[in-house]
Design an enzyme around this catalytic site. Sequence first.
Site, mmCIF file in Angstrom:
data_model
loop_
_atom_site.group_PDB
_atom_site.id
_atom_site.type_symbol
_atom_site.label_atom_id
_atom_site.label_comp_id
_atom_site.label_asym_id
_atom_site.label_seq_id
_atom_site.Cartn_x
_atom_site.Cartn_y
_atom_site.Cartn_z
ATOM 1 N N TYR A 44 88.905 100.557 4.406
ATOM 2 C CA TYR A 44 88.254 99.377 4.102
ATOM 3 C C TYR A 44 87.773 99.248 2.755
ATOM 4 C CZ TYR A 44 84.846 95.741 4.815
ATOM 5 O OH TYR A 44 83.857 94.769 4.522
ATOM 6 N N GLY A 62 88.262 83.227 7.974
ATOM 7 C CA GLY A 62 87.387 84.165 8.584
ATOM 8 C C GLY A 62 86.376 83.296 9.275
ATOM 9 N N GLU A 118 80.715 98.840 0.316
ATOM 10 C CA GLU A 118 81.193 99.868 0.656
ATOM 11 C C GLU A 118 82.291 100.305 -0.385
ATOM 12 O OE1 GLU A 118 81.775 101.700 3.475
ATOM 13 O OE2 GLU A 118 79.846 100.898 4.339
ATOM 14 N N SER A 130 82.047 94.029 -1.226
ATOM 15 C CA SER A 130 81.327 94.684 0.109
ATOM 16 C C SER A 130 80.615 95.909 -0.702
ATOM 17 C CB SER A 130 82.163 95.248 1.036
ATOM 18 O OG SER A 130 81.740 96.314 1.721
ATOM 19 N N ASP A 171 79.723 85.676 9.280
ATOM 20 C CA ASP A 171 79.481 85.142 7.732
ATOM 21 C C ASP A 171 80.007 83.894 8.105
ATOM 22 O OD1 ASP A 171 78.376 87.698 7.477
ATOM 23 O OD2 ASP A 171 79.568 87.962 5.759
ATOM 24 N N LEU A 202 86.333 85.101 3.399
ATOM 25 C CA LEU A 202 85.562 85.591 4.391
ATOM 26 C C LEU A 202 86.677 86.795 5.093
ATOM 27 C CD1 LEU A 202 82.585 83.554 5.239
ATOM 28 C CD2 LEU A 202 83.138 84.801 3.062
ATOM 29 N N ALA A 203 87.966 86.488 5.394
ATOM 30 C CA ALA A 203 88.850 86.881 6.113
ATOM 31 C C ALA A 203 89.035 88.403 5.937
ATOM 32 C CB ALA A 203 90.072 86.375 6.045
#
Length: 332
Positions: free
Chosen positions: A149, A8, A127, A125, A13, A80-81
């Site tokens: 996600y 990523g 989230e 995350s 990031d 980070l992908a």
Amino acid sequence: MTTAFITGITGQDGAYLAQLLLSKGYEVIGMHPQRSTPNLWRLQELNILDQVKLVEGDVVDISSVIKLLEVYKPDEIYNLAAQSFVGASWNQPILTSQITGLGALNLLEAARLVRPDCRFYQASSSEMFGKIQHQQQTEGTPFYPRSPYGVAKLFSHWMTVNYRESHGLFACSGILFNHESPLRGIQFVTRKITDAVARISCGLMDQVQLGNLEAKRDWGFAGDFVEAMWLMLQQDQPDDYVIATGQTTSVQDFCKMAFDYVNLDWKQHVQVDPKLYRPAEVDILLGDASKAQQQLGWKARTRIEQLAGMMVESDLRRVKEELKLKKGCHDS
């Protein structure tokens, strides 16, 4: 020389992390999937494109990951992908699960097989907290993800813990709360707002449509947050850390900050579109990064007002360059 392998790397990031590691004398290998049009603008904007080695590979294809780890033998791996836009995950739940969830597992397994002594960072995350169980979220707060996600991130988070405990991998998860920057993708609400502010200020548009203005997030600066990623892999023991500012701001308040920067009244330019509401909303997120401060010596440095101004200023520059380019085309 220490070698870092970043998946990523072409994202927000990834670009800031690459910049940080290069400043510390690392060799940086960045893996990115094959695309018809490489998305390299962030690396170009930070003037580091010629300093990183970009290699083609995909986290959903474990064979490509294994081959790259065998060739470059990284000391540190940063995963980070992800399919990182929460809103899109309802429309693309399987793709999100493959990249954000199974992709992390592929990377962990490849590291176990090829580089078991490396240090591994997983981008978890906020989230994952979703429907919050505590007013302020710490490493011990129960998870309740509210999007595909968030569910995929939770899978990759627990897989990271499992590989640490089952296989002795030096694997850390950074539970990062929302972090923004001038390199943020245009589909994310903060950047959508600051880009609109720039275009409205330059007379290119008059209104911007947004969803839930009451949603509150703990927003920090991505450039601060990537330093925490690096610090995690410099510790004696692997662990998981919440990375946050400890301040929550509503979408409405962020709008006001961004429009105030150019002396405009946000109420005259923002329209609420119910179609932009999420199927299951996360009303508020607020992180407690006390553990990171105590054990890593990390603390967010950039205030939300500074961040909003930084992003508006950057988008103003981009819009003015765009106008200048169009004028040049017309003149010719």
